[in-house]
Write a protein that holds these residues in place. Structure first.
Motif, PDB file in Angstrom:
ATOM      1  N   VAL A  13       0.865  -1.171   0.000  1.00  0.00           N
ATOM      2  CA  VAL A  13       0.000   0.000   0.000  1.00  0.00           C
ATOM      3  C   VAL A  13       0.901   1.220   0.000  1.00  0.00           C
ATOM      4  CG1 VAL A  13      -1.719   1.325   1.275  1.00  0.00           C
ATOM      5  CG2 VAL A  13      -1.881  -1.168   1.195  1.00  0.00           C
ATOM      6  N   ALA A  14       0.538   2.222  -0.793  1.00  0.00           N
ATOM      7  CA  ALA A  14       1.346   3.440  -0.883  1.00  0.00           C
ATOM      8  C   ALA A  14       0.611   4.608  -0.246  1.00  0.00           C
ATOM      9  CB  ALA A  14       1.675   3.753  -2.335  1.00  0.00           C
ATOM     10  N   GLY A  15       1.373   5.584   0.208  1.00  0.00           N
ATOM     11  CA  GLY A  15       0.823   6.828   0.720  1.00  0.00           C
ATOM     12  C   GLY A  15       1.592   7.996   0.126  1.00  0.00           C
ATOM     13  N   VAL A  16       0.902   9.104  -0.135  1.00  0.00           N
ATOM     14  CA  VAL A  16       1.545  10.253  -0.773  1.00  0.00           C
ATOM     15  C   VAL A  16       1.215  11.510   0.006  1.00  0.00           C
ATOM     16  CG1 VAL A  16       1.854  11.571  -2.888  1.00  0.00           C
ATOM     17  CG2 VAL A  16       1.316   9.121  -3.024  1.00  0.00           C
ATOM     18  N   ASP A  17       2.270  12.222   0.415  1.00  0.00           N
ATOM     19  CA  ASP A  17       2.142  13.549   1.021  1.00  0.00           C
ATOM     20  C   ASP A  17       2.335  14.568  -0.091  1.00  0.00           C
ATOM     21  OD1 ASP A  17       2.006  15.594   2.955  1.00  0.00           O
ATOM     22  OD2 ASP A  17       4.188  15.646   3.108  1.00  0.00           O
ATOM     23  N   THR A  18       1.302  15.324  -0.402  1.00  0.00           N
ATOM     24  CA  THR A  18       1.314  16.175  -1.595  1.00  0.00           C
ATOM     25  C   THR A  18       1.678  17.623  -1.275  1.00  0.00           C
ATOM     26  OG1 THR A  18      -1.057  16.629  -1.378  1.00  0.00           O
ATOM     27  CG2 THR A  18      -0.421  14.730  -2.699  1.00  0.00           C
ATOM     28  N   HIS A  19       2.379  18.250  -2.222  1.00  0.00           N
ATOM     29  CA  HIS A  19       2.739  19.663  -2.157  1.00  0.00           C
ATOM     30  C   HIS A  19       2.607  20.257  -3.552  1.00  0.00           C
ATOM     31  CE1 HIS A  19       4.268  19.122   1.938  1.00  0.00           C
ATOM     32  NE2 HIS A  19       4.816  17.995   1.499  1.00  0.00           N
ATOM     33  N   SER A  20       2.835  21.552  -3.672  1.00  0.00           N
ATOM     34  CA  SER A  20       2.648  22.208  -4.964  1.00  0.00           C
ATOM     35  C   SER A  20       3.698  21.791  -5.990  1.00  0.00           C
ATOM     36  CB  SER A  20       2.666  23.731  -4.789  1.00  0.00           C
ATOM     37  OG  SER A  20       3.913  24.145  -4.247  1.00  0.00           O
ATOM     38  N   THR A  22       6.372  19.238  -5.309  1.00  0.00           N
ATOM     39  CA  THR A  22       6.841  17.855  -5.161  1.00  0.00           C
ATOM     40  C   THR A  22       5.823  17.036  -4.381  1.00  0.00           C
ATOM     41  OG1 THR A  22       8.032  18.372  -3.111  1.00  0.00           O
ATOM     42  CG2 THR A  22       9.277  18.545  -5.186  1.00  0.00           C
ATOM     43  N   HIS A  23       5.857  15.732  -4.604  1.00  0.00           N
ATOM     44  CA  HIS A  23       5.082  14.764  -3.823  1.00  0.00           C
ATOM     45  C   HIS A  23       6.056  13.789  -3.186  1.00  0.00           C
ATOM     46  CE1 HIS A  23       1.569  16.508  -5.399  1.00  0.00           C
ATOM     47  NE2 HIS A  23       1.309  15.677  -6.391  1.00  0.00           N
ATOM     48  N   TYR A  24       5.791  13.421  -1.933  1.00  0.00           N
ATOM     49  CA  TYR A  24       6.628  12.433  -1.254  1.00  0.00           C
ATOM     50  C   TYR A  24       5.811  11.166  -1.106  1.00  0.00           C
ATOM     51  CZ  TYR A  24      11.014  11.727   1.240  1.00  0.00           C
ATOM     52  OH  TYR A  24      12.290  11.335   1.582  1.00  0.00           O
ATOM     53  N   ALA A  25       6.281  10.074  -1.721  1.00  0.00           N
ATOM     54  CA  ALA A  25       5.563   8.806  -1.709  1.00  0.00           C
ATOM     55  C   ALA A  25       6.270   7.814  -0.805  1.00  0.00           C
ATOM     56  CB  ALA A  25       5.448   8.246  -3.123  1.00  0.00           C
ATOM     57  N   ALA A  26       5.493   7.039  -0.071  1.00  0.00           N
ATOM     58  CA  ALA A  26       6.028   5.981   0.791  1.00  0.00           C
ATOM     59  C   ALA A  26       5.235   4.706   0.549  1.00  0.00           C
ATOM     60  CB  ALA A  26       5.949   6.398   2.256  1.00  0.00           C
ATOM     61  N   VAL A  27       5.885   3.567   0.696  1.00  0.00           N
ATOM     62  CA  VAL A  27       5.252   2.271   0.460  1.00  0.00           C
ATOM     63  C   VAL A  27       5.488   1.379   1.669  1.00  0.00           C
ATOM     64  CG1 VAL A  27       5.165   0.218  -0.998  1.00  0.00           C
ATOM     65  CG2 VAL A  27       5.550   2.461  -2.031  1.00  0.00           C
ATOM     66  N   ILE A  28       4.425   0.696   2.112  1.00  0.00           N
ATOM     67  CA  ILE A  28       4.530  -0.289   3.185  1.00  0.00           C
ATOM     68  C   ILE A  28       3.885  -1.585   2.711  1.00  0.00           C
ATOM     69  CG2 ILE A  28       4.499   1.455   5.011  1.00  0.00           C
ATOM     70  CD1 ILE A  28       1.550   0.774   5.492  1.00  0.00           C
ATOM     71  N   SER A  29       4.291  -2.684   3.304  1.00  0.00           N
ATOM     72  CA  SER A  29       3.662  -3.961   2.993  1.00  0.00           C
ATOM     73  C   SER A  29       2.391  -4.109   3.811  1.00  0.00           C
ATOM     74  CB  SER A  29       4.619  -5.116   3.311  1.00  0.00           C
ATOM     75  OG  SER A  29       4.807  -5.216   4.717  1.00  0.00           O
ATOM     76  N   GLY A  32       2.775  -4.000   7.432  1.00  0.00           N
ATOM     77  CA  GLY A  32       3.199  -2.766   8.053  1.00  0.00           C
ATOM     78  C   GLY A  32       4.663  -2.446   7.903  1.00  0.00           C
ATOM     79  N   GLN A  33       5.430  -3.291   7.208  1.00  0.00           N
ATOM     80  CA  GLN A  33       6.866  -3.045   7.041  1.00  0.00           C
ATOM     81  C   GLN A  33       7.100  -1.874   6.094  1.00  0.00           C
ATOM     82  OE1 GLN A  33       8.989  -6.300   5.298  1.00  0.00           O
ATOM     83  NE2 GLN A  33      10.990  -5.302   5.427  1.00  0.00           N
ATOM     84  N   GLU A  34       7.960  -0.952   6.488  1.00  0.00           N
ATOM     85  CA  GLU A  34       8.286   0.196   5.643  1.00  0.00           C
ATOM     86  C   GLU A  34       9.258  -0.236   4.558  1.00  0.00           C
ATOM     87  OE1 GLU A  34       9.749   3.283   8.155  1.00  0.00           O
ATOM     88  OE2 GLU A  34       7.821   3.607   9.171  1.00  0.00           O
ATOM     89  N   LEU A  35       8.884  -0.019   3.300  1.00  0.00           N
ATOM     90  CA  LEU A  35       9.681  -0.481   2.162  1.00  0.00           C
ATOM     91  C   LEU A  35      10.455   0.644   1.493  1.00  0.00           C
ATOM     92  CD1 LEU A  35       7.110  -2.955   0.532  1.00  0.00           C
ATOM     93  CD2 LEU A  35       8.887  -3.430   2.224  1.00  0.00           C
ATOM     94  N   GLY A  36      10.123   1.882   1.772  1.00  0.00           N
ATOM     95  CA  GLY A  36      10.872   2.973   1.170  1.00  0.00           C
ATOM     96  C   GLY A  36      10.016   4.212   0.975  1.00  0.00           C
ATOM     97  N   ALA A  37      10.709   5.349   0.835  1.00  0.00           N
ATOM     98  CA  ALA A  37      10.025   6.625   0.599  1.00  0.00           C
ATOM     99  C   ALA A  37      10.890   7.459  -0.340  1.00  0.00           C
ATOM    100  CB  ALA A  37       9.786   7.362   1.905  1.00  0.00           C
ATOM    101  N   VAL A  38      10.254   8.032  -1.388  1.00  0.00           N
ATOM    102  CA  VAL A  38      10.977   8.775  -2.419  1.00  0.00           C
ATOM    103  C   VAL A  38      10.189  10.023  -2.775  1.00  0.00           C
ATOM    104  CG1 VAL A  38      11.987   8.701  -4.741  1.00  0.00           C
ATOM    105  CG2 VAL A  38      11.944   6.622  -3.335  1.00  0.00           C
TER     106      VAL A  38
END
Length: 413
Positions: A13-20, A22-29, A32-38
């Motif tokens: 499952v991915a989550g995105v923190d949005t801005h004007s 850039t967007h910061y995306a994070a993915v967890i399994s 609940g394991q954190e797989l990365g954020a870019v």
């Protein structure tokens, strides 16, 4: 020795923190394991790169996006176009932000966890159809109306302190006649600096007011045209005008089927009953959350009906006798209107055809004035009904019933 069976990656499952910018995306399994954020740019190529990255870490279940109606609108449209499930997520509660701190990465992971938990899932608006055109037109309408009101207030404020000769000239005038007179005013010889500046200011404000009035009327005409294209039957509901209809359609979005129940629509509009009981008192109060513009639209419909709908007036009278306050009655009425509007928006009905009313009356050799006298309404009211300018359900049914009786006297005798 048997070959090793490849391990299938866990769904993510991915989550995105949005801005004007850039967007910061994070993915967890799903565990609940954190797989990365870019971080990605808010461009078409950035959206493609974000989609490619979140889908490369495992089977993607859904994406939680903050601000699907603002900074995240472009990304939401891009993902939905490619068939990816998008869920709108709210910002973390302030108490949680204080406990865990705040950064784009933390917010992105919080969005992913919210999407994973499926707590109060919200399907975002599509934002890619005619209702989106309605939304941007409404922005122009509201800003023009607000500025027009401000210009009128400024005219009154300047006139209060204007030189007495100028005040005497425009005393007793108000509204559009005053604006026209001020817009046509010219400088006079012999005026001092204050009088000259005051007259110039009033002329500029009056001309600005005229311009804004034209702008708001043009925007309202566009709103009516768009609403007629999207849901013409909505305009024929009692008390619903182009602006209120437009706002309710905007609240529902281009995909109103996302609001599966009328209770959900009432909550979205902030008209669902909220328990406010304590001790021996059992009562409900008005909901202060939800879309406040939609709540305003429902309020306008209720006020219109309270002025000319005998059923609504009768309901208010009966409830007052039962001991209810007007605030409580208002909440009940808005809740009932929300139920009606939800049905009309999710299940649009074709508009009632009124084009035959005038020809039927003329075929019976009845003048419009005679018909208006019989229906006990003004000639202008009946004229607007026959021309389709306004629609009053009760008057329409009474009028058609009367015409039918005159056309078929044997059946009604």
């Amino acid at each position: 020795m048997s070959a090793d069976v490849p391990v299938q990656p866990l769904p993510v499952v991915a989550g995105v923190d949005t801005h004007s910018e850039t967007h910061y995306a994070a993915v967890i399994s799903v565990t609940g394991q954190e797989l990365g954020a870019v971080e990605f740019q808010t461009t078409e190529s950035g959206y493609r790169a974000l989609e490619a990255w979140i889908t490369s870490l495992g089977p993607l279940l859904r994406v939680g996006v903050e601000g699907t109606g603002s900074y995240g609108a472009g990304l939401t449209r891009h993902l939905q176009k490619d068939g990816i499930t998008v869920q709108e997520v709210l910002r973390p509660a302030r108490r949680l932000r204080r406990m865990k701190g705040k950064s784009d990465k933390i917010d992105a992971y919080a969005a992913a966890r919210t999407a994973l938990s499926q707590v109060a899932p919200v399907v975002p608006k599509a934002g890619d159809g005619p209702v989106e055109a309605l939304r941007v037109t409404m922005m122009a309408y509201r800003s023009a109306v607000k500025a027009h009101t401000a210009a009128g207030a400024q005219i009154g404020s300047v006139l209060v302190t204007a030189p007495e000769e100028m005040r005497a000239r425009y005393r007793g005038m108000s509204g559009e006649p005053l604006v026209r007179a001020l817009a046509a005013a010219r400088q006079r010889a012999g005026e001092d600096e204050v009088a000259r500046a005051t007259r110039t200011t009033l002329t500029r404000l009056a001309r600005r007011s005229q311009f804004l009035a034209d702008q708001s009327q043009a925007a309202e005409d566009d709103l009516k045209r768009l609403v007629t294209q999207i849901n013409p039957g909505l305009l024929q509901a009692r008390g619903v005008g182009p602006v209120t209809a437009a706002q309710l359609l905007i609240t529902a979005g281009d995909n109103p089927e996302r609001i599966t129940t009328e209770a959900g629509f009432a909550a979205l509009c902030g008209t669902n009953p909220v328990p406010a009981s304590s001790g021996r008192t059992t009562r409900h109060r008005l909901n202060k959350s939800g879309d406040r513009q939609a709540n305003w639209a429902l309020q306008m419909i209720v006020e219109n009906r309270l002025s000319n709908d005998h059923r609504t007036i009768g309901y208010q009278t009966r409830r007052i006798r039962e001991g209810k306050t007007k605030t409580e009655i208002n909440r009940c009425l808005k809740r009932a209107v929300a139920r009606e509007m939800h049905h009309l928006i999710v299940h649009p009905r074709p508009p009632v055809d009124v084009t035959d009313l005038g020809p039927r009356r003329k075929a019976l050799n009845i003048t419009q004035l005679q018909a208006a006298d019989h229906m006990r309404v003004s000639n202008a009211t009946l004229s607007r009904l026959e021309r389709g300018k306004t629609f009053a359900p009760d008057l329409y049914h009474q009028y058609t019933h009367w015409l039918t009786e005159l056309e078929n006297p044997q059946q009604t005798s």
